[in-house]
Write an enzyme that holds these catalytic residues in place. Structure first.
Site, short mmCIF file in Angstrom:
data_model
loop_
_atom_site.label_atom_id
_atom_site.label_comp_id
_atom_site.label_asym_id
_atom_site.label_seq_id
_atom_site.Cartn_x
_atom_site.Cartn_y
_atom_site.Cartn_z
N GLY A 169 -59.06 -91.92 -65.51
CA GLY A 169 -59.21 -91.36 -66.84
C GLY A 169 -58.20 -91.92 -67.82
N ARG A 170 -58.30 -91.46 -69.07
CA ARG A 170 -57.41 -92.00 -70.11
C ARG A 170 -55.95 -91.68 -69.82
NH1 ARG A 170 -60.55 -89.80 -75.35
NH2 ARG A 170 -60.71 -88.04 -73.92
N THR A 182 -52.28 -80.47 -66.53
CA THR A 182 -53.66 -80.00 -66.70
C THR A 182 -53.69 -78.78 -67.61
OG1 THR A 182 -54.23 -80.80 -64.49
CG2 THR A 182 -55.68 -79.12 -65.46
N THR A 183 -54.65 -78.74 -68.53
CA THR A 183 -54.81 -77.58 -69.39
C THR A 183 -56.08 -76.82 -69.02
OG1 THR A 183 -55.95 -78.87 -71.11
CG2 THR A 183 -53.55 -78.69 -71.28
N GLY A 188 -48.04 -77.22 -70.73
CA GLY A 188 -49.23 -77.52 -71.53
C GLY A 188 -49.06 -78.77 -72.35
N ASN A 189 -47.83 -79.27 -72.45
CA ASN A 189 -47.58 -80.51 -73.18
C ASN A 189 -46.26 -81.09 -72.69
OD1 ASN A 189 -46.67 -82.34 -75.41
ND2 ASN A 189 -48.55 -81.60 -76.36
N HIS A 233 -57.94 -81.64 -81.97
CA HIS A 233 -58.00 -82.68 -80.96
C HIS A 233 -59.29 -83.49 -81.10
CE1 HIS A 233 -54.79 -80.34 -79.03
NE2 HIS A 233 -54.51 -81.45 -78.36
N HIS A 234 -59.36 -84.55 -80.34
CA HIS A 234 -60.54 -85.43 -80.33
C HIS A 234 -61.80 -84.68 -79.90
CE1 HIS A 234 -60.12 -85.56 -75.92
NE2 HIS A 234 -58.82 -85.61 -76.17
N LYS A 277 -62.47 -83.25 -76.11
CA LYS A 277 -61.66 -82.24 -75.42
C LYS A 277 -62.53 -81.04 -75.06
CE LYS A 277 -57.24 -79.79 -75.68
NZ LYS A 277 -56.85 -80.28 -74.34
N GLY A 331 -53.91 -76.41 -74.44
CA GLY A 331 -52.77 -75.93 -73.66
C GLY A 331 -51.50 -75.89 -74.49
#
Length: 271
Positions: free
Chosen positions: A13-14, A101-102, A125-126, A157-158, A161, A167
Site C-alpha cells: 500500500g501507499r 492503523t486507524t 492515530g498519527n 483527507h483524500h 480514506k 484517527g
C-alpha cells in the site's frame, strides 16, 4: 547494537511503500520482511521495486509467522482486522509493534492493551511530530480556557480514506477531553444533520471532509462568545508519518513492555 530488523505490514500500500523507503534511508534500521494480505496479487513482488527503489530481495509474503522469526519489530499501518490478527503473533514472537492503523474500535484497543504486559506497543492515530505537538497544545489550551468555549475539530483527507473521523481527529478530541477532564465518549458530537437543536454545552464536535488527494488537514477551534482560537496542522506528504513510525520503532526497542504513544516517543507526556 545491530540494526533493527523491521517488517512492514501492508507493504504493497501507499504507507507501506513509504515505510520501505524510509527504512532504506534510516541508519540503524533494515527491512527484514514485507507483509501483505493473503491472496493479494502483489505477493511475491519485490518490496524495493514496489517502493520505487532498486530491487532489495525482500518479497511480499502473507505469512507473518514465518517473517517474524527473523525480525525485531513490525510497523503496521493496515486495517483493524489485519492489525488485530498481527497483535498476537507479534507479542508471541517478542516483536516491537508500531501501530498506526486507524478506525480501531474499543474492543480492538482492549485486545492491543491485553498484550502489553509482555509486549512493547507504540500506538498512535498519527505519527508526525507536528500533530503530536498539536495534541499537547490542544490539551493545554482546553485545560486553560473557560468551559464556555466550544471545541470543534475539523479534518479533511483524500477521497479514498475509509474511516471518519480520522484517527488524528479522535486523538485531538481525546487531548481536548483530557484537558477538560471529561470522557470523550460521552462528550462528543460526531455529525449534525437536520433540526438538531442547539449545541449541547460541553460537547467536542467533529466534522469530516473528503476529497481530492489531501494527505491530512486538521484544525481544532475553540469558539468563545466574542473570539476564536484555531490550532491547525497541514500534512503535505505521508513520508512524515513513515519517518515518525521508524523513529518510534528505534525508540521502543530500548523500552520495557507496555503501551506507549508518540507523545512518549517525543518526550511530550508531561507537556
Amino acid at each position: 547494537m545491530a540494526d533493527m530488523r523491521l517488517i512492514v505490514a501492508g507493504a504493497g500500500g501507499r504507507m507501506g511503500r513509504a515505510l520501505t523507503r524510509v527504512i532504506s534511508e534510516t541508519p540503524g534500521a533494515v527491512l527484514a520482511g514485507a507483509l501483505e494480505a493473503p491472496g493479494s496479487e502483489l505477493l511475491g513482488r519485490d518490496a524495493g521495486v514496489l517502493a520505487g527503489l532498486p530491487e532489495n530481495g525482500v518479497k511480499l509474503s502473507g505469512d507473518l509467522w514465518s517473517l517474524s522469526g527473523h525480525a525485531d519489530g513490525i510497523v503496521d499501518f493496515t486495517v483493524p482486522a489485519a492489525t488485530i490478527a498481527n497483535v498476537a503473533i507479534a507479542a508471541e514472537r517478542g516483536l516491537v509493534h508500531i501501530i498506526g492503523t486507524t478506525g480501531l474500535s474499543s474492543s480492538d484497543d482492549a485486545v492491543i492493551k491485553s498484550v502489553t504486559r509482555q509486549a512493547i506497543v507504540v500506538k498512535s492515530g498519527n505519527m508526525s511530530l507536528g500533530v503530536n505537538l498539536l495534541a499537547a497544545l490542544v490539551k493545554r489550551v482546553a485545560q486553560s480556557l473557560d468551559p464556555s468555549f466550544d471545541i470543534e475539530i475539523l479534518e479533511m483527507h483524500h477521497r479514498a480514506k475509509i474511516d471518519a473521523p480520522s484517527g488524528t481527529a479522535l486523538m485531538l478530541g481525546e487531548a481536548a477531553a483530557a484537558g477538560r477532564g471529561v470522557d470523550l465518549g460521552t462528550h462528543s458530537a460526531r455529525g449534525r444533520d437536520g433540526i438538531t437543536g442547539a449545541r449541547r454545552p460541553g460537547d467536542i464536535g467533529f466534522a469530516s471532509l473528503r476529497g481530492g488527494t489531501v494527505t491530512g488537514d486538521h484544525s481544532v477551534i475553540f469558539a468563545g462568545a466574542m473570539e476564536r482560537i484555531t490550532l491547525s496542522h497541514h500534512a503535505e506528504d505521508r513520508m512524515m508519518f513513515a519517518q515518525g513510525a521508524i523513529k518510534a520503532a528505534l525508540w521502543a526497542r530500548q523500552q520495557k513492555p507496555g503501551l506507549y504513544s508518540m507523545a512518549d516517543v517525543l518526550g511530550l507526556g508531561d507537556f
